[in-house]
Scaffold this active site. Sequence first.
Site, PDB file in Angstrom:
ATOM      1  N   ASN A 175       0.870  -1.180   0.000  1.00  0.00           N
ATOM      2  CA  ASN A 175       0.000   0.000   0.000  1.00  0.00           C
ATOM      3  C   ASN A 175       0.902   1.224   0.000  1.00  0.00           C
ATOM      4  O   ASN A 175       1.510   1.553   1.018  1.00  0.00           O
ATOM      5  CB  ASN A 175      -0.885  -0.046   1.257  1.00  0.00           C
ATOM      6  CG  ASN A 175      -1.697   1.226   1.438  1.00  0.00           C
ATOM      7  OD1 ASN A 175      -1.772   2.064   0.537  1.00  0.00           O
ATOM      8  ND2 ASN A 175      -2.305   1.375   2.613  1.00  0.00           N
ATOM      9  N   TRP A 176       0.986   1.882  -1.155  1.00  0.00           N
ATOM     10  CA  TRP A 176       1.950   2.975  -1.286  1.00  0.00           C
ATOM     11  C   TRP A 176       1.451   4.291  -0.706  1.00  0.00           C
ATOM     12  O   TRP A 176       2.191   5.271  -0.687  1.00  0.00           O
ATOM     13  CB  TRP A 176       2.328   3.156  -2.760  1.00  0.00           C
ATOM     14  CG  TRP A 176       3.194   2.031  -3.271  1.00  0.00           C
ATOM     15  CD1 TRP A 176       3.733   1.004  -2.539  1.00  0.00           C
ATOM     16  CD2 TRP A 176       3.624   1.828  -4.612  1.00  0.00           C
ATOM     17  NE1 TRP A 176       4.472   0.185  -3.342  1.00  0.00           N
ATOM     18  CE2 TRP A 176       4.423   0.661  -4.631  1.00  0.00           C
ATOM     19  CE3 TRP A 176       3.407   2.519  -5.815  1.00  0.00           C
ATOM     20  CZ2 TRP A 176       5.007   0.182  -5.801  1.00  0.00           C
ATOM     21  CZ3 TRP A 176       3.986   2.028  -6.973  1.00  0.00           C
ATOM     22  CH2 TRP A 176       4.776   0.878  -6.966  1.00  0.00           C
ATOM     23  N   LYS A 177       0.186   4.336  -0.315  1.00  0.00           N
ATOM     24  CA  LYS A 177      -0.367   5.564   0.285  1.00  0.00           C
ATOM     25  C   LYS A 177      -0.041   6.768  -0.612  1.00  0.00           C
ATOM     26  O   LYS A 177      -0.099   6.642  -1.825  1.00  0.00           O
ATOM     27  CB  LYS A 177       0.173   5.728   1.710  1.00  0.00           C
ATOM     28  CG  LYS A 177      -0.046   4.445   2.534  1.00  0.00           C
ATOM     29  CD  LYS A 177       0.201   4.595   3.988  1.00  0.00           C
ATOM     30  CE  LYS A 177      -0.071   3.254   4.672  1.00  0.00           C
ATOM     31  NZ  LYS A 177       0.043   3.297   6.119  1.00  0.00           N
ATOM     32  N   HIS A 213      -9.588   1.553   4.867  1.00  0.00           N
ATOM     33  CA  HIS A 213      -8.301   1.669   5.561  1.00  0.00           C
ATOM     34  C   HIS A 213      -8.462   2.621   6.750  1.00  0.00           C
ATOM     35  O   HIS A 213      -9.177   3.610   6.667  1.00  0.00           O
ATOM     36  CB  HIS A 213      -7.234   2.197   4.594  1.00  0.00           C
ATOM     37  CG  HIS A 213      -5.861   2.097   5.163  1.00  0.00           C
ATOM     38  ND1 HIS A 213      -5.382   3.009   6.071  1.00  0.00           N
ATOM     39  CD2 HIS A 213      -4.878   1.173   4.996  1.00  0.00           C
ATOM     40  CE1 HIS A 213      -4.152   2.648   6.431  1.00  0.00           C
ATOM     41  NE2 HIS A 213      -3.823   1.536   5.794  1.00  0.00           N
ATOM     42  N   GLU A 230      -6.655   4.860   7.889  1.00  0.00           N
ATOM     43  CA  GLU A 230      -6.325   6.275   7.635  1.00  0.00           C
ATOM     44  C   GLU A 230      -7.507   6.993   7.005  1.00  0.00           C
ATOM     45  O   GLU A 230      -7.727   8.182   7.239  1.00  0.00           O
ATOM     46  CB  GLU A 230      -5.055   6.370   6.776  1.00  0.00           C
ATOM     47  CG  GLU A 230      -3.831   6.056   7.631  1.00  0.00           C
ATOM     48  CD  GLU A 230      -2.634   5.525   6.877  1.00  0.00           C
ATOM     49  OE1 GLU A 230      -2.621   5.544   5.636  1.00  0.00           O
ATOM     50  OE2 GLU A 230      -1.693   5.066   7.564  1.00  0.00           O
ATOM     51  N   GLU A 253      -5.780  -4.835  10.433  1.00  0.00           N
ATOM     52  CA  GLU A 253      -4.720  -3.851  10.638  1.00  0.00           C
ATOM     53  C   GLU A 253      -4.972  -3.097  11.942  1.00  0.00           C
ATOM     54  O   GLU A 253      -5.709  -2.102  11.955  1.00  0.00           O
ATOM     55  CB  GLU A 253      -4.693  -2.852   9.482  1.00  0.00           C
ATOM     56  CG  GLU A 253      -4.395  -3.476   8.131  1.00  0.00           C
ATOM     57  CD  GLU A 253      -3.766  -2.473   7.182  1.00  0.00           C
ATOM     58  OE1 GLU A 253      -2.695  -2.757   6.662  1.00  0.00           O
ATOM     59  OE2 GLU A 253      -4.338  -1.390   6.993  1.00  0.00           O
ATOM     60  N   GLY A 267       2.400   2.040  10.804  1.00  0.00           N
ATOM     61  CA  GLY A 267       3.395   3.102  10.687  1.00  0.00           C
ATOM     62  C   GLY A 267       4.106   3.431  11.986  1.00  0.00           C
ATOM     63  O   GLY A 267       4.771   4.454  12.086  1.00  0.00           O
ATOM     64  N   SER A 274       3.142  -2.331  10.317  1.00  0.00           N
ATOM     65  CA  SER A 274       4.591  -2.449  10.543  1.00  0.00           C
ATOM     66  C   SER A 274       5.152  -3.820  10.172  1.00  0.00           C
ATOM     67  O   SER A 274       6.026  -4.334  10.859  1.00  0.00           O
ATOM     68  CB  SER A 274       4.938  -2.071  11.985  1.00  0.00           C
ATOM     69  OG  SER A 274       4.612  -0.710  12.225  1.00  0.00           O
ATOM     70  N   GLY A 277       2.684  -1.083   4.275  1.00  0.00           N
ATOM     71  CA  GLY A 277       2.872   0.312   3.884  1.00  0.00           C
ATOM     72  C   GLY A 277       4.350   0.615   3.691  1.00  0.00           C
ATOM     73  O   GLY A 277       4.928   0.352   2.640  1.00  0.00           O
ATOM     74  N   GLY A 278       4.976   1.139   4.738  1.00  0.00           N
ATOM     75  CA  GLY A 278       6.362   1.629   4.670  1.00  0.00           C
ATOM     76  C   GLY A 278       7.339   0.693   3.977  1.00  0.00           C
ATOM     77  O   GLY A 278       8.099   1.122   3.100  1.00  0.00           O
TER      78      GLY A 278
HETATM   79  P1  PGA Z   1       2.712   0.126   7.609  1.00  0.00           P
HETATM   80  O1  PGA Z   1       1.269   0.394   6.948  1.00  0.00           O
HETATM   81  O2  PGA Z   1       3.224  -1.164   7.024  1.00  0.00           O
HETATM   82  O3  PGA Z   1       3.564   1.308   7.214  1.00  0.00           O
HETATM   83  O4  PGA Z   1       2.519   0.029   9.074  1.00  0.00           O
HETATM   84  C1  PGA Z   1       0.367  -0.648   6.754  1.00  0.00           C
HETATM   85  C2  PGA Z   1      -0.916  -0.116   6.144  1.00  0.00           C
HETATM   86  O5  PGA Z   1      -1.316   0.998   6.481  1.00  0.00           O
HETATM   87  O6  PGA Z   1      -1.563  -0.799   5.326  1.00  0.00           O
END
Ligand code: PGA
Length: 252
Positions: A9-11, A95, A97, A167, A173, A213, A234-235
């Site tokens: 997930n590149w956000k 998600h 966020e 999640e 994050g 994470s 994500g990251g």
């Molecule tokens: P993260 O994000 O791996 O940076 O914790 C995961 C996500 O939001 O899908």
Amino acid sequence: MRKPVIAGNWKMYKTIAEAVDFIEKIKPVAAQAGHCEVIVAPPFTALAAAAAAAKGSKVSLAAQNCHWDKEGAHTGDISIGMLRNAGCRHVIVGHSERRHDCGETDEQVNKKVKAALAAGLTPIVCVGETLAERENGETEKVLERQFTGGLAGLTPADFSRIMIAYEPVWAIGTGRTATPEMAAEAHGFLRALARREFGESEADGVRILYGGSVKPDNIGGLMAQEEIDGALVGGASLKVDSFTALLNYPCG
Ligand code: PGA
């Protein structure tokens, strides 16, 4: 057997050129990764170019959000038809966020899931508790509310076409991953809900990804859990090296 899924997930990261470059570099790695499905979710602006770069490869594209209407006066939104047209096969829905930044509700998640299914896209439906909810012992209550609300009115056949991502918000994050046991417990709870709401074979078949994470050094322990069918990352999905290491996670 549930085929594992590794999804990036590149956000709000990567230009068009960066997305295309990443896809070109990851294609040969994905081709070797017969043990899992490979998905990346670029920002909207890079989707079409990323899909063109990924064409004919094992890398498939997800969008990070969608609107449920086919078209209309919704400034700043993107329809599922537009996502399909750009080459997407999946869409991340709900998600945390978006739930927290944009106030997305379970009802809206539900409309998006139904619209995605109707248009032939696979929704990746995200659920997860906040730290306060976990500390108050409300994890299962929150997961049940998000699961039943987000998936209300789906038939068992619909359900068999979705993926779920657990999640925990406190792990996203933050570098603070759920332990494999904690994650597996939540996944088991979600699978039990799936059994209750949709049936035995649907529950056995649904892929439940863990997100929060996930890194090259902890994915092995997570994926070793029978309940964990993949990762939404994500990251650590943003760099070719770490995404490559995630795809080549230690199996068995
Ligand atoms: P993260 O994000 O791996 O940076 O914790 C995961 C996500 O939001 O899908």
